[in-house]
Write a protein that holds these residues in place. Structure first.
Motif, PDB file in Angstrom:
ATOM      1  N   TYR A 128      43.783  40.186  39.024  1.00 52.38           N
ATOM      2  CA  TYR A 128      42.441  40.434  39.510  1.00 52.38           C
ATOM      3  C   TYR A 128      42.511  41.057  40.897  1.00 52.38           C
ATOM      4  N   SER A 129      41.485  41.816  41.244  1.00 52.37           N
ATOM      5  CA  SER A 129      41.404  42.427  42.566  1.00 52.37           C
ATOM      6  C   SER A 129      40.956  41.379  43.580  1.00 52.37           C
ATOM      7  N   VAL A 130      41.119  41.710  44.839  1.00 56.03           N
ATOM      8  CA  VAL A 130      40.684  40.821  45.913  1.00 56.03           C
ATOM      9  C   VAL A 130      39.178  40.583  45.811  1.00 56.03           C
ATOM     10  N   ARG A 131      38.433  41.618  45.508  1.00 57.76           N
ATOM     11  CA  ARG A 131      36.973  41.497  45.380  1.00 57.76           C
ATOM     12  C   ARG A 131      36.602  40.512  44.264  1.00 57.76           C
ATOM     13  N   GLU A 132      37.261  40.627  43.118  1.00 55.44           N
ATOM     14  CA  GLU A 132      36.963  39.736  41.994  1.00 55.44           C
ATOM     15  C   GLU A 132      37.337  38.293  42.322  1.00 55.44           C
ATOM     16  N   ILE A 133      38.470  38.102  42.969  1.00 57.73           N
ATOM     17  CA  ILE A 133      38.906  36.758  43.348  1.00 57.73           C
ATOM     18  C   ILE A 133      37.907  36.143  44.329  1.00 57.73           C
ATOM     19  N   ALA A 134      37.456  36.938  45.272  1.00 56.98           N
ATOM     20  CA  ALA A 134      36.469  36.456  46.241  1.00 56.98           C
ATOM     21  C   ALA A 134      35.202  35.981  45.528  1.00 56.98           C
ATOM     22  N   GLN A 135      34.785  36.711  44.511  1.00 57.25           N
ATOM     23  CA  GLN A 135      33.602  36.319  43.757  1.00 57.25           C
ATOM     24  C   GLN A 135      33.845  35.034  42.976  1.00 57.25           C
TER      25      GLN A 135
END
Length: 169
Positions: A128-135
């Motif tokens: 997963y991307s950093v953005r997806e993980i943050a979400q």
């Protein structure tokens, strides 16, 4: 349950089972708790019959649900204070294993504190991307980036110490 519905559930189970169990294991670091989380996640899937827009939406639902179930399980005082002898024995056997580089890396990741372990798992193992993980984790992107950086640094330190011990032995 109708045959068509049963087939849909089984297909979903086949697609998501490995990811759910690995994430539960990374979060809880306990086989029995990971089993409980796995079972609860699929129970919720069967109970609520969520409808997904696409496969990414489905995977995101399972990740978020798995994380929530893990958090709820670990909040319980009984689970926080309990030490299972069998789990401890398994961990000791694992530590006395081959010393293979992959096993050392796996051990280093599992030994990380939760706030580093879960983002590392989602980033490297689930891709997963950093953005997806943050979400997923309800954190800012900069927090996730910092946790990934610090987690990698901790892993590097553990592997370097292990290498020094192997050379000195």
């Amino acid at each position: 349950m109708k045959a068509k519905e049963r087939e849909r559930v089984l297909e979903c189970y086949q697609r998501q089972k490995d990811m759910i169990y690995k994430l539960a294991w990374a979060y809880c670091r306990n086989k029995y708790q990971a089993d409980d989380v796995f079972q609860e996640v699929f129970f919720r899937y069967l109970k609520y019959h969520p409808k997904f827009k696409n496969s990414d939406h489905e995977k995101a639902w399972f990740i978020r649900t798995t994380i929530n179930v893990c958090k709820n399980l670990l909040k319980n005082k009984w689970n926080r204070d309990m030490v299972q002898l069998q789990e401890w024995d398994e961990e000791q056997a694992f530590r006395k294993g081959t010393g293979d580089a992959f096993e050392e890396l796996k051990e280093a990741v599992l030994d990380l504190p939760e706030k580093y372990r879960v983002p590392i798992h989602l980033y490297y193992y689930e891709e997963y991307s950093v953005r997806e993980i943050a979400q997923f984790l309800h954190r800012s992107e900069s927090t996730v980036q910092t946790q990934l950086q610090r987690g990698r640094e901790k892993i590097r330190q553990v592997l370097e110490r292990s290498e020094e011990n192997d050379i000195g032995a």
